[in-house]
Motif scaffolding. Structure first.
Motif, mmCIF file in Angstrom:
data_model
loop_
_atom_site.group_PDB
_atom_site.id
_atom_site.type_symbol
_atom_site.label_atom_id
_atom_site.label_comp_id
_atom_site.label_asym_id
_atom_site.label_seq_id
_atom_site.Cartn_x
_atom_site.Cartn_y
_atom_site.Cartn_z
ATOM 1 N N ALA A 239 1.118 -11.880 -6.878
ATOM 2 C CA ALA A 239 0.599 -13.209 -7.171
ATOM 3 C C ALA A 239 0.016 -13.246 -8.572
ATOM 4 N N TRP A 240 -0.714 -12.227 -8.902
ATOM 5 C CA TRP A 240 -1.355 -12.110 -10.207
ATOM 6 C C TRP A 240 -0.328 -12.185 -11.329
ATOM 7 N N ASN A 241 0.813 -11.558 -11.102
ATOM 8 C CA ASN A 241 1.836 -11.511 -12.128
ATOM 9 C C ASN A 241 2.844 -12.655 -12.006
ATOM 10 N N GLY A 242 2.553 -13.570 -11.113
ATOM 11 C CA GLY A 242 3.452 -14.702 -10.949
ATOM 12 C C GLY A 242 4.795 -14.297 -10.365
ATOM 13 N N LEU A 243 4.779 -13.272 -9.527
ATOM 14 C CA LEU A 243 6.033 -12.774 -8.977
ATOM 15 C C LEU A 243 6.069 -13.010 -7.475
ATOM 16 N N ALA A 244 7.256 -13.066 -6.942
ATOM 17 C CA ALA A 244 7.393 -13.218 -5.495
ATOM 18 C C ALA A 244 8.068 -11.982 -4.935
ATOM 19 N N LEU A 245 7.466 -11.428 -3.898
ATOM 20 C CA LEU A 245 8.064 -10.266 -3.244
ATOM 21 C C LEU A 245 9.272 -10.738 -2.448
ATOM 22 N N PRO A 246 10.445 -10.107 -2.645
ATOM 23 C CA PRO A 246 11.619 -10.540 -1.883
ATOM 24 C C PRO A 246 11.337 -10.510 -0.384
ATOM 25 N N VAL A 247 11.846 -11.526 0.280
ATOM 26 C CA VAL A 247 11.525 -11.705 1.695
ATOM 27 C C VAL A 247 11.942 -10.492 2.528
ATOM 28 N N ALA A 248 13.098 -9.911 2.180
ATOM 29 C CA ALA A 248 13.594 -8.784 2.983
ATOM 30 C C ALA A 248 12.610 -7.617 2.942
ATOM 31 N N ILE A 249 12.117 -7.334 1.733
ATOM 32 C CA ILE A 249 11.186 -6.211 1.580
ATOM 33 C C ILE A 249 9.898 -6.514 2.327
ATOM 34 N N GLN A 250 9.429 -7.739 2.143
ATOM 35 C CA GLN A 250 8.184 -8.107 2.789
ATOM 36 C C GLN A 250 8.297 -8.004 4.297
ATOM 37 N N ARG A 251 9.440 -8.451 4.797
ATOM 38 C CA ARG A 251 9.610 -8.435 6.240
ATOM 39 C C ARG A 251 9.610 -7.009 6.761
ATOM 40 N N ARG A 252 10.260 -6.133 6.001
ATOM 41 C CA ARG A 252 10.313 -4.731 6.409
ATOM 42 C C ARG A 252 8.919 -4.117 6.460
ATOM 43 N N MET A 253 8.146 -4.414 5.422
ATOM 44 C CA MET A 253 6.826 -3.781 5.361
ATOM 45 C C MET A 253 5.880 -4.348 6.415
ATOM 46 N N THR A 254 5.997 -5.644 6.691
ATOM 47 C CA THR A 254 5.107 -6.198 7.709
ATOM 48 C C THR A 254 5.474 -5.679 9.100
ATOM 49 N N ARG A 255 6.784 -5.468 9.335
ATOM 50 C CA ARG A 255 7.194 -4.900 10.632
ATOM 51 C C ARG A 255 6.620 -3.499 10.784
ATOM 52 N N LEU A 256 6.691 -2.743 9.681
ATOM 53 C CA LEU A 256 6.175 -1.376 9.743
ATOM 54 C C LEU A 256 4.683 -1.404 10.072
ATOM 55 N N LEU A 257 3.980 -2.344 9.455
ATOM 56 C CA LEU A 257 2.542 -2.444 9.760
ATOM 57 C C LEU A 257 2.344 -2.752 11.250
ATOM 58 N N GLY A 258 3.178 -3.635 11.770
ATOM 59 C CA GLY A 258 3.087 -3.967 13.195
ATOM 60 C C GLY A 258 3.257 -2.731 14.070
ATOM 61 N N ILE A 259 4.219 -1.894 13.693
ATOM 62 C CA ILE A 259 4.479 -0.679 14.476
ATOM 63 C C ILE A 259 3.262 0.260 14.391
ATOM 64 N N PHE A 260 2.724 0.396 13.190
ATOM 65 C CA PHE A 260 1.567 1.288 13.016
ATOM 66 C C PHE A 260 0.361 0.786 13.808
ATOM 67 N N VAL A 261 0.134 -0.518 13.751
ATOM 68 C CA VAL A 261 -1.028 -1.079 14.465
ATOM 69 C C VAL A 261 -0.871 -0.841 15.965
ATOM 70 N N ALA A 262 0.347 -1.030 16.462
ATOM 71 C CA ALA A 262 0.577 -0.813 17.888
ATOM 72 C C ALA A 262 0.400 0.656 18.241
ATOM 73 N N ALA A 263 0.922 1.540 17.396
ATOM 74 C CA ALA A 263 0.798 2.979 17.670
ATOM 75 C C ALA A 263 -0.669 3.404 17.662
ATOM 76 N N ALA A 264 -1.431 2.853 16.717
ATOM 77 C CA ALA A 264 -2.852 3.201 16.634
ATOM 78 C C ALA A 264 -3.579 2.735 17.894
ATOM 79 N N ALA A 265 -3.239 1.532 18.339
ATOM 80 C CA ALA A 265 -3.881 1.011 19.550
ATOM 81 C C ALA A 265 -3.551 1.901 20.742
ATOM 82 N N TYR A 266 -2.330 2.406 20.759
ATOM 83 C CA TYR A 266 -1.938 3.304 21.845
ATOM 84 C C TYR A 266 -2.791 4.576 21.823
ATOM 85 N N MET A 267 -2.987 5.146 20.630
ATOM 86 C CA MET A 267 -3.793 6.367 20.525
ATOM 87 C C MET A 267 -5.234 6.112 20.975
#
Ligand code: SF4
Ligand code: SF4
Lengths: 431, 242
Positions: A239-267
């Motif tokens: 945002a600072w640099n006036g750039l947009a993160l490509p949707v595909a990359i963003q989607r991948r990273m947010t999914r990964l976060l979802g997996i990590f959050v779920a795994a942490a909750a499991y632990m």
């Protein structure tokens, strides 16, 4: 930084052109803004130092900590940052150890954030010592049996390894050593988080902590917290640099976060499950999860509700998450992390030790009593100082060195008001 | 032993005698009173036996004596002020039977506080007394997290009127020293003396390794137990009647 998310907002609707072209700051404005950001970070650090000085001259009597709750709010900040410092390196590891290009491009930023968070965490940990002036003693006198002393090694080792790793990434001639350095960092941070978990796991006499599950639990928590911090910083930087993160990359990273959050909750679930299995721990678990006042509240509402379930519904929802949604989910994960650690660290000490088995005890020393702890201002300010340091190091690092991912910019063509996907580094305004 | 520790031990003894003696001098080991500069002997294991049936729940002579002896007076709230010894009121859950007992550092043979201390400031002397070198303690409080008996206190406030023979330090952790400065002169810990003077005699001090000592004989003859025996730390303090 957060004020300028609007510049990247069009990524939420993918490739569709924005209704109005975003206004990017002029170079002179941008310099001014950088100095404002840096000054803000420096101010927080100064406030943290001031709080530490106040605590040192007046003694810890000015804090809410006591002889029962010996580690309070500063440790919540410190341990969050240290655990996240290890987890944020995961982005680099996924890139260099598992060869994922998208993540490889983010390895430098991941390394920088790791150093910044580790620095911030140690800032708080060190300045909360009763004798911070004796830090040289800690660095020169080692008791090799102490998990704490191992951690001193692990922390300084992480600094060195990540610094070398960054060098191999950023210096072309060193590039070929990057995979080896990345692997070293990958292994080291596992050991480091195991060490952090072990600080608690080795406390045999404490109901809350003596569990072999703590080290793996902290490793999985570190993945979630680290990636959450990474996503917040990455979004802010784009945002600072006036750039947009490509949707595909963003989607991948947010999914990964979802997996990590779920795994942490499991632990966390397994950890409490094993605790509940042991009859002698029932009283403590009841306290922490049910009738302990602020601790169950923080655990259920803070960690489970705000920090796990809400972000999970955002992160794993079928429709792609925009920048705001990503930042919101990541911020919730961070908040949940603080709530979890507060309940774990402070709640674990508030519950009295069981010294006289078969007896109820009372004394002037809080035997048999739950200690009421309320963090006081110096503790908050010291913790904020550590966050400020991490913020400052990140802002300066990103500005001075080229830490922006260089491969996937979708930059706005200001004249046309259209987002233009580019792959080279030339389109990027130097971050 | 590091030079720090040696300095601490000899320093406290030297101050008590009012003479300066070069650190590190070792004389032949003897079982009882040590001369200044002499190392503690591993042949000795100092310990306490606490008879809860003699302890009076309304009496706190031991606590007062400790406070005077070691200069622990403090005006801050209970949860923050140092308490090297405390009186614990006990009620047996099953029967409702009441008892009281003094509680202090248990001078464990396998002390977790020593294991976890990053700098080695927490240490155990050869004669079993567990101490904190206040010149090496960084105030991390990890030992307080590790002690199963909650025996340690953190110095939360600036100190005034310290006793020459009991060096303390703001921002450091401390605990019962078993009145090491008195023991090294051949005397008893202050709490033991005070309890006897109050006519209770609930605390017995002595050498657990000396088969002929009163404490060794009583431990042999009576049912006594360490607290949290399940942890296997072999404390030097034993309780009778719990
Ligand atoms: S009672 Fe606590 S402080 Fe004393 S030796 Fe044992 S572990 Fe250390
Ligand atoms: S507070 Fe002092 S004695 Fe206790 S573990 Fe830390 S350095 Fe060692």
């Amino acid at each position: 930084m957060s004020a300028s998310f609007t510049a990247a907002a069009p990524s939420e609707v993918g490739a569709a052109p924005p209704a109005a072209p975003p206004t990017l700051p002029s170079p002179a404005d941008e310099v001014r803004r950088f100095w404002a950001v840096a000054a803000f970070g420096a101010l927080l650090v100064a406030i943290g130092l001031g709080a530490a000085h106040f605590m040192e001259t007046h003694g810890h009597a000015v804090t809410g900590m006591s002889n029962q709750i010996v580690w309070g709010l500063p440790h919540v900040f410190a341990i969050f940052m240290i655990v996240a410092a290890s987890g944020v390196l995961n982005v680099a590891s996924v890139g260099s150890v598992f060869g994922q290009t998208v993540y490889k491009a983010r390895a430098p930023l991941s390394g920088l954030l790791s150093l910044a968070l580790l620095g911030g965490g140690l800032f708080v940990l060190m300045l909360d010592l009763g004798r911070p002036d004796r830090i040289v003693v800690a660095a020169t006198h080692y008791n090799f049996k102490s998990v704490f002393a191992w951690n001193v090694f692990l922390y300084s080792g992480l600094f060195a390894i990540v610094a070398v790793y960054l060098w191999t990434l950023m210096e072309r001639r060193m590039n070929r050593y990057a995979p080896a350095a990345g692997l070293a960092a990958f292994i080291w941070r596992f050991v480091l988080t195991t060490g952090t978990g072990s600080i608690f796991a080795f406390l045999v006499a404490r109901q809350a902590y003596a569990s072999a599950l703590l080290a793996p639990m902290f490793i999985v928590l570190s993945f979630a917290w680290g990636l959450a911090v990474f996503l917040i910083v990455q979004s802010a930087m784009y945002a600072w640099n006036g750039l947009a993160l490509p949707v595909a990359i963003q989607r991948r990273m947010t999914r990964l976060l979802g997996i990590f959050v779920a795994a942490a909750a499991y632990m966390v679930l397994v950890y409490h499950g094993t605790q509940l299995y042991a009859t002698k721990l029932h009283g403590f678990e009841r306290f922490l999860l049910l009738d302990g006042g602020v601790y169950p509240l923080l655990f259920w509402v803070g960690y489970v509700g705000l920090g796990t379930l809400w972000p999970l519904t955002l992160l794993l929802a079928p429709s792609p998450l925009g920048v705001r949604g990503t930042v919101l989910a990541a911020a919730l994960v961070v908040l949940g992390g603080f709530a979890f650690l507060y309940a774990f660290i402070v709640g674990g000490q508030a519950w009295p030790l069981d010294i006289f088995s078969g007896y109820t005890a009372s004394s002037t020393f809080m035997d048999g009593q739950v200690d009421a702890y309320t963090p006081r201002l110096p503790e908050w300010l010291l913790g904020l100082g550590g966050l400020g340091l991490a913020f400052l190091v990140t802002a300066v690092g990103v500005r001075v060195l080229r830490f922006m991912p260089q491969d996937d910019f979708a930059r706005f063509d200001l004249a046309a008001g259209q987002p233009v996907a580019t792959t080279g580094t030339t389109a990027a305004r130097k971050g | 032993m590091t030079s720090h520790r040696r300095a601490w031990i000899t320093g406290s003894a030297a101050a008590a005698l009012g003479v300066a003696i070069a650190p590190g001098i070792r004389l032949i080991e003897v079982a009882q009173a040590r001369t200044s500069g002499e190392a503690a002997s591993a042949k000795v294991r100092w310990g306490l036996l606490i008879d809860t049936s003699k302890c009076d729940s309304g009496c706190d002579a031991c606590v007062k004596a400790c406070s005077d002896e070691n200069g622990l007076q403090s005006a801050i709230e209970d949860r923050q002020r140092p308490q090297w010894i405390r009186k614990v009121m006990l009620t047996e859950v099953k029967t409702g039977r009441q008892a009281s007992a003094p509680m202090m550092c248990q001078h464990c043979a396998e002390p977790p506080c020593v294991d976890v201390c990053p700098t080695g400031a927490s240490f155990k002397r050869a004669d079993g007394i567990v101490l904190v070198d206040r010149h090496a303690c960084i105030g991390c409080r990890y030992c307080m997290m590790a002690c199963p008996y909650k025996a340690r206190s953190f110095v939360h406030e600036p100190l005034a009127n310290q006793r020459a023979q009991v060096p303390r330090g703001q921002g450091c952790v401390e605990s019962c020293t078993l009145c090491v400065h008195r023991v090294d002169r051949g005397e008893q810990p202050a709490c033991v003396e005070a309890c006897a003077a109050a006519g209770r005699g609930a605390i017995l001090f002595g050498d657990l390794n000396d088969a002929n000592s009163e404490i060794a004989r009583r431990v042999r003859a009576l049912a006594t137990q360490p607290l949290r025996a399940d942890l296997g730390l072999d404390p030097g303090v034993r309780y009778q009647g719990l």
